[in-house]
Design a protein around this motif. Structure first.
Motif, short mmCIF file in Angstrom:
data_model
loop_
_atom_site.label_atom_id
_atom_site.label_comp_id
_atom_site.label_asym_id
_atom_site.label_seq_id
_atom_site.Cartn_x
_atom_site.Cartn_y
_atom_site.Cartn_z
N GLY A 87 -5.86 1.55 1.49
CA GLY A 87 -5.71 0.75 2.79
C GLY A 87 -4.50 -0.66 2.42
N ALA A 88 -4.05 -0.69 1.36
CA ALA A 88 -2.90 -1.47 0.84
C ALA A 88 -1.72 -1.04 1.12
N PRO A 89 -0.98 -2.12 1.77
CA PRO A 89 0.68 -1.56 1.86
C PRO A 89 1.69 -1.37 0.50
N ALA A 90 2.38 -0.13 0.84
CA ALA A 90 3.20 -0.36 -0.54
C ALA A 90 4.12 0.47 0.02
N GLU A 91 5.46 0.27 -1.27
CA GLU A 91 7.21 0.19 -0.35
C GLU A 91 7.71 0.78 -1.89
N LEU A 92 8.60 1.59 -1.71
CA LEU A 92 9.19 2.13 -2.08
C LEU A 92 10.61 2.54 -2.55
#
Length: 192
Positions: A87-92
């Protein structure tokens, strides 16, 4: 989108352990190979297998990534990927080799800060579909060879790929082998 079938993960891990233990190209020294049992892994986590749309940079640029040995290597900043972890946003940022071909995804997550995974981060082989989407199956996340001994030179995870979420999948921090313990703590440049 095909990658390793879920049932193949155990076989993949067994084959990798055999390569580390017996392979002539193993990243382990001969002493480490003699003492090697198997790599430590997180249990498979199907929720950490995600298909994403890459968002290419308007102006992809060549950047230097620091290497574990103090040098640098050139990679192309190609695209960003966004996904969720519990449920937590992540970006790479996804990189390509300097010729714009092979995909490279180094990352470091909260499991590194907790000492569960290698302090300098891990890598993920990314599968690209014919429709341009990318498969990120973190169950196959692995340690760079420099996690095992200092004869290897490995790109370090750039700051833009340090996540605050935990990616509890793939390989865990290598268990020090008897021949490796005399090295002492991880060098500061690899802990950051």
């Amino acid at each position: 989108m095909a990658d390793h079938d879920d049932g193949e993960l155990a076989g993949f891990r067994q084959a990798k352990d055999a390569f580390f233990r017996d392979g002539h190209d193993s990243p382990l020294t001969a002493d480490q190979q003699r003492a090697f049992a198997d790599l430590p892994y997180f249990n498979e986590n199907p929720s950490l297998r995600v298909v994403v749309e890459p968002v290419p940079f308007d102006q992809p640029e060549d950047v230097e990534l620091d290497l574990s040995t103090g040098e640098a290597a050139v990679y192309r900043r190609w695209a960003r990927v966004r996904f969720e972890v519990e449920g937590a946003p992540a970006e790479l940022t996804v990189f390509r080799d300097a010729d714009g071909g092979e995909i490279f995804l180094p990352f470091k997550d909260a499991t590194a800060a907790a000492g569960e995974t290698y302090g300098a981060g891990r890598y993920l082989d990314v599968h690209e579909a014919s429709d341009g989407r990318l498969l990120l199956n973190f169950n196959y996340a692995y340690n760079p060879y420099c996690a095992y001994n200092e004869r290897w030179s490995c790109p370090l995870t750039p700051a833009e790929n340090v996540l605050t979420v935990s990616i509890g999948a793939g390989e865990k921090r290598p268990i020090p082998q008897a021949a490796d313990r005399r090295r002492g703590p991880l060098p500061a440049r690899l802990r950051a």
